[in-house]
Enzyme design. Sequence first.
Site, PDB file in Angstrom:
ATOM      1  N   ASP A 101       0.646 -34.051   6.194  1.00  0.00           N
ATOM      2  CA  ASP A 101      -0.262 -34.869   5.393  1.00  0.00           C
ATOM      3  C   ASP A 101       0.532 -35.781   4.475  1.00  0.00           C
ATOM      4  O   ASP A 101       1.636 -35.453   4.052  1.00  0.00           O
ATOM      5  CB  ASP A 101      -1.167 -33.977   4.527  1.00  0.00           C
ATOM      6  CG  ASP A 101      -2.209 -33.238   5.378  1.00  0.00           C
ATOM      7  OD1 ASP A 101      -2.399 -33.634   6.540  1.00  0.00           O
ATOM      8  OD2 ASP A 101      -2.806 -32.275   4.853  1.00  0.00           O
ATOM      9  N   TYR A 128       0.819  -1.221   0.000  1.00  0.00           N
ATOM     10  CA  TYR A 128       0.000   0.000   0.000  1.00  0.00           C
ATOM     11  C   TYR A 128       0.850   1.267   0.000  1.00  0.00           C
ATOM     12  O   TYR A 128       0.479   2.268  -0.593  1.00  0.00           O
ATOM     13  CB  TYR A 128      -0.961   0.002   1.195  1.00  0.00           C
ATOM     14  CG  TYR A 128      -2.217  -0.768   0.908  1.00  0.00           C
ATOM     15  CD1 TYR A 128      -3.145  -0.267  -0.015  1.00  0.00           C
ATOM     16  CD2 TYR A 128      -2.486  -1.988   1.511  1.00  0.00           C
ATOM     17  CE1 TYR A 128      -4.292  -0.977  -0.317  1.00  0.00           C
ATOM     18  CE2 TYR A 128      -3.620  -2.710   1.214  1.00  0.00           C
ATOM     19  CZ  TYR A 128      -4.530  -2.203   0.304  1.00  0.00           C
ATOM     20  OH  TYR A 128      -5.659  -2.886  -0.004  1.00  0.00           O
ATOM     21  N   GLU A 182       1.345 -29.825  10.447  1.00  0.00           N
ATOM     22  CA  GLU A 182       1.101 -29.035   9.240  1.00  0.00           C
ATOM     23  C   GLU A 182       0.223 -27.833   9.470  1.00  0.00           C
ATOM     24  O   GLU A 182       0.534 -26.731   9.056  1.00  0.00           O
ATOM     25  CB  GLU A 182       0.506 -29.928   8.135  1.00  0.00           C
ATOM     26  CG  GLU A 182       0.304 -29.162   6.840  1.00  0.00           C
ATOM     27  CD  GLU A 182       0.120 -30.065   5.647  1.00  0.00           C
ATOM     28  OE1 GLU A 182       0.526 -31.240   5.711  1.00  0.00           O
ATOM     29  OE2 GLU A 182      -0.431 -29.607   4.633  1.00  0.00           O
TER      30      GLU A 182
END
Lengths: 661, 377
Positions: B256, B108, B204
């Site tokens: 995972d 910004y 995770e």
Amino acid sequence: MAAKKKQSQPAATDQLQLTFNSTAGTLKKKRTDDSPEPSSHPEAQSVAASQKTPDSTPDETSAARPTRKRTKAATAESMAAAQREISISEFFAKNRHLLGFDNKRKALLTAVKEAVDNSLDACEEAHILPEIQITIAQQDEDRFRITVRDNGPGIVKNQIPNIFGKLLYGSKFHRLRMSRGQQGIGISAAGLYGLLTTGRPIQITSRLPKKKEAHHYQLQIDTKKNKPDIVKEDIVPVDWANGTEVTIDLLASYIKGRQSVDEYLLQTAIANPHCTIIYKSSQDPQVEYRRTVNQLPLIPDEIKPHPHGVELGTMIKMLDDTAAKFLGGFLQSEFCRVSPGLCQQVCKQAGLSAKTSIKQLDGTKIEKIYKALQQAKLMAPPTNCLAPIGAEQILSGLLQGVKAEFYTASTRPPAVYRGNPFQVEVGLAYGGELGPSPTDISFGNETAAPPAARVIRFANRVPLLYQQSACCMFKSVLDINWSNYSISQSRGALPSAPLLIMIHLASVWVPFTSEAKEAIADYDEIRKEIRLALQECARRLGLLLSRKKRSQAFARRRDVFTRYIDELVSSTVAIARINRESLRNNLLKIAQRHTRVADQQYDEHGKLIEQDQADTPLANTIVVKPTTAPDTSNVSLFESDATTTEPSKKRRARKKIRTLS
Amino acid sequence: MSKSRNTTKGRPSGRSPDTLKKLVQLAELVYEHAQKGRDPSVDIPLRTLSNVHFNTKSRIIEMGRSKQTRNFFNYGQAKRFMQTILVAAKCKELLDAGKSASIRQIYYMAKHTIAGTQEKTFVDQSESDPILEDLEVATASLREELHVFAANRGALIGELQFIDSGDSIDATHLGSGGYAIPSIVEPEVIQFRKCSAKFVLHVEKDTVWRRFVEDRFWEQHHCIITHGGGQPPRGVRRLLYRLHHELKLPVYVLLDNDPWGYYIYSVIKQGSINLAYESQRMAVPEAKYIGVSSFDYDRCGLTDDVKLELDQADIKRSRQILEYPWFQGKKNWEREIKKLLSNGFKMEVEAMISKSLTYLTQEYLPYKLNNKTEWLD
């Protein structure tokens, strides 16, 4: 034409004579014998004139007439009775389409064209810069009076009737020299057409230089005898100096567009920048094409026929007519490019001596000589008989006639077809008011497809408006692979580009496909020259286009750099204590260097023109800078670089311009 | 170690003269180039697979020497060059003010309409983030040194006491939310005080991490549990590095069973391709992959319900990972990935919950921790 040996009877007595009753406006037929009743309709007059058999006795006529019961077989004798000479006037009165009078619209154009062509030829031959006034006045719905006046040398009194009242009478047929008119048919045919359609004679007023008065004639053509018939002869005062004025009343229609008088005159102005044309029609304000070149074209010389362009029959006739006594003298005096050495060689080849008497030559000997001549290696015919327009003049003419962006022109060296020297010239005009350039379209917001290119054709500086697709010039344009030059083209079609293609053929004998002089016959030699000239011009255009494309890409690039330079400067200055102005100026300098291509101008070979040379006019190519600057806010940074190569003189010269429709 | 730690002392609000100097040098280079009539340019080390190599000795991914020259007067690079200097100017502003800003705030700060046009300097943050990374590598500074941080992501809980920006924190008393790992975890910000943990367990994502927190796994097993919200951000990786190197805690990861999980492990262990220049201060080559393995399906007797079909992207990515030099020659990894492919399905850590709510924390993980042979290295 089954013309038999010329009949020697005095036919004058049974001629149909046409006279014009000016008050009644109709035709009165006076007959001097009891020939069949002709039709009273003027149009049918010619038909009747050619059909009647005035020489035949009544018996013979009835014998040949078919009976209702059984057709009696014609005998050689009965047929002989109907066999007679056909006058050239009669022939063309019946076949007026051969001369370009097929319809009312075309008739108007052809009549104007013939008169203007004659005027231009006469002026040039007399070394006068032509100024021609054309007036078309509408008298009735489909009746027009055309008046063409020139500032030429005038015509001596005795010749006026022959020139305007006789077909195939002229100075141009027998000589091998480049001129607009060739056969001596045109203007008299126009007069004949006027007479046939309106019954009014052609009017000629001619004033010789330094003479007080002008001669005025009203003429009709005696179609049967192909002889002028003087209706009125007078001496009149005129308010103009030397020159000739021709007035023809004719049935016609005035429609604008591609094949109009307007277009013809515009194209004439393009191909003849040395002449001034003033055109007044009954509908529009006066149009003026002022001369942009104050120099007459070179007056071409007459030449003798070149041996390779002569056919055997022609040579036999030349042998009959020659004043030479011996073969060697004949060959050297009647042909061009036959030197004494070559003459010896040809004679030796033919097994004859150069001292062989002309009278001793028989058919086989002549044929031998002819063959030897054809086999001999001869120099090409001299080319001083040709007067090309010249690349500069073409550019000048195009500049006057078309507002485009690129102009380029090329004049080929002379070449020969069938022994006739000829020269091809091509001019191209691209962009501007001819339409947006496809490269601009792809960049801008325009989505319209580019228009198809236009071809304007000229033969000996005369515009050819009809029969485009039959013309060798048009075919040559299609033959070029325009996509090689950055111009798109669909298969077998004209290129799609805002392009005007001008092709000019200059020759001592222009091979038209018909007497109407509308299309050029397809000679390989001519086609090849046209192709080469087109390719030369297209190559320049292609280069210019690809440079332009490149310039545009660089201009875009420069926009990008320019946009970011200020950003970059602000950021850099925010980080380190450095001189804002110096950084900015240095960056702008580098940007200019990188995008210099955007400002570059190229000459006709696509080579870079250095800035200091950019103002000098370019040989055979003119690039007009668009007057509107696309984005002033960004370009302003580079203002110092902006240069125009527009030759200002030429720009000024096209104040009064009518663009091609 | 990184020289940054030697040169930047104290809190991040302090000025970083070294980094500042580098930024000034960058700007002066632009000026010099322009003055000499040369194209202003910056050499930016390439952050691509072709420009990283696996250092088999230190077992981390290191950045190669290939550099890309970003030239202002190159049509395709002009804007990015301008953006690079613009971001540099914004970082200079932060350094001068002694403040720090998030990468989004930088976006910004640097975003505005270019004068006289409709064009914005940046269209969205995905444009400014890589520019910032370019600036990091170009000036050989760290993001922290440029006073830029990313959004907090990842959390920590467990037997660790430390000081964060002067505040003492006991990670055993953080309720259920844990400690949000900040983007900057440099010693100036975080100083470790006391640690009774035996190892670090990195999971995770947040959901799995919560399972462990709720079951107070860290209490039973004396450990620290972290998560990185998927691909762990630099703060999490840096903290893992510090926990491993300064407190000598082994790092175990539970991810995972899919190529993305493998890659997270790979990033934690030897660094990422994109941030290869930071590997040496982030990678934990000793990290162990303890689950979930493709063989767990059979071993744990899971049902079909936990199977997630491998799609084309998964298969492609798996093969890609197998090709990475740092996976080469690792027999057990080869077996693992081949098993995944032959299984034809992948599993999330949550698959273990299908057995029972506490299966993961009570049985699965204790089993894994006790059976080092199950680990993948």
